[in-house]
Scaffold this active site. Sequence first.
Site, PDB file in Angstrom:
ATOM      1  N   GLU A 240       0.819  -1.206   0.000  1.00 44.73           N
ATOM      2  CA  GLU A 240       0.000   0.000   0.000  1.00 44.73           C
ATOM      3  C   GLU A 240       0.862   1.270   0.000  1.00 44.73           C
ATOM      4  O   GLU A 240       0.470   2.286  -0.590  1.00 44.73           O
ATOM      5  CB  GLU A 240      -0.951  -0.035   1.194  1.00 44.73           C
ATOM      6  CG  GLU A 240      -2.016  -1.126   1.022  1.00 44.73           C
ATOM      7  CD  GLU A 240      -2.936  -1.286   2.207  1.00 44.73           C
ATOM      8  OE1 GLU A 240      -4.163  -1.292   2.000  1.00 44.73           O
ATOM      9  OE2 GLU A 240      -2.419  -1.416   3.343  1.00 44.73           O
TER      10      GLU A 240
ATOM     11  N   GLU B 251      -4.047  -9.811   3.260  1.00 44.58           N
ATOM     12  CA  GLU B 251      -4.868  -9.641   4.463  1.00 44.58           C
ATOM     13  C   GLU B 251      -6.030 -10.638   4.531  1.00 44.58           C
ATOM     14  O   GLU B 251      -6.366 -11.142   5.614  1.00 44.58           O
ATOM     15  CB  GLU B 251      -5.409  -8.201   4.532  1.00 44.58           C
ATOM     16  CG  GLU B 251      -4.401  -7.181   5.013  1.00 44.58           C
ATOM     17  CD  GLU B 251      -3.531  -6.620   3.902  1.00 44.58           C
ATOM     18  OE1 GLU B 251      -2.855  -5.602   4.136  1.00 44.58           O
ATOM     19  OE2 GLU B 251      -3.513  -7.202   2.794  1.00 44.58           O
TER      20      GLU B 251
END
Length: 266
Positions: free
Chosen positions: A120, A140
């Site tokens: 990210e 995730e």
Amino acid sequence: MTAGTTDTTVTEEQDPVLTEVVDGVLVVTINRPGARNAINTVTAEAIGAAMDRLDSDPTLVSGIITGAGSTFCAGMDLKAFLAGEKPSIPGRGFAGIVEGPPSKPLIAAVEGYALAGGFEIALACDMIVAADDVKFGLPEVKRGLVAAGGGLMRLPQRVPYHLAMEWALTGAMITAQQAHEVFLVNRLTPRGGALAGALELGRAIAANGPLAVRATKQVIVEAPEWSRDEMFDRQRDITVPVRGSEDAREGATAFKEKRAPRWQGR
């Protein structure tokens, strides 16, 4: 690195982020190799401070963020998280960058792994240079979590929708070659060469007019939110001041005189 002006080098315990200025490029290095450059509170604060410096220093035209050692960033520091730390800061979010990237161009120089929050961070940058053995990913979902550091919003803007869905929903590892094929990665380098490749790109940007560079990024970033009726007016608001600047006159004069321009940032 050998070129440029380097800040005082200290140990990881003293400073988890190092900075160096090379030819108008601010190089920001996450300096926690023992923790795979995972982000804790102090690291997020230091990255945020470096982004503030990039934005405010008129001698800096572009920036690079990279990781010390053999990996870019493994995301959030889970040990710090369990101890009650927050790996984010007000205004800039996770890692001091994902919610408030700098207004000047920023390049991610990636070695090893850029996973979860590390990916990210790279997605929050304007360009990515990666070693050819790098692995990216948002794993995730494999842990029953959701990637909440901007990855789910930015990834569909960078790669085709269905591909973004596949990568996000499976938590798959993405090779540097795959990322390059779909233009998520700008340039591939041999292992250990990502920072040098990013510096080559950063220097090419920094050689241009600083006001023009900043305005160019602003138009590209903001234009998708403009309506058809307002887009040229909004663009003029950003570009007309640059056209009337001393740098614009210097650029034209330098071209006429067949010499390199001497930018003043005004």
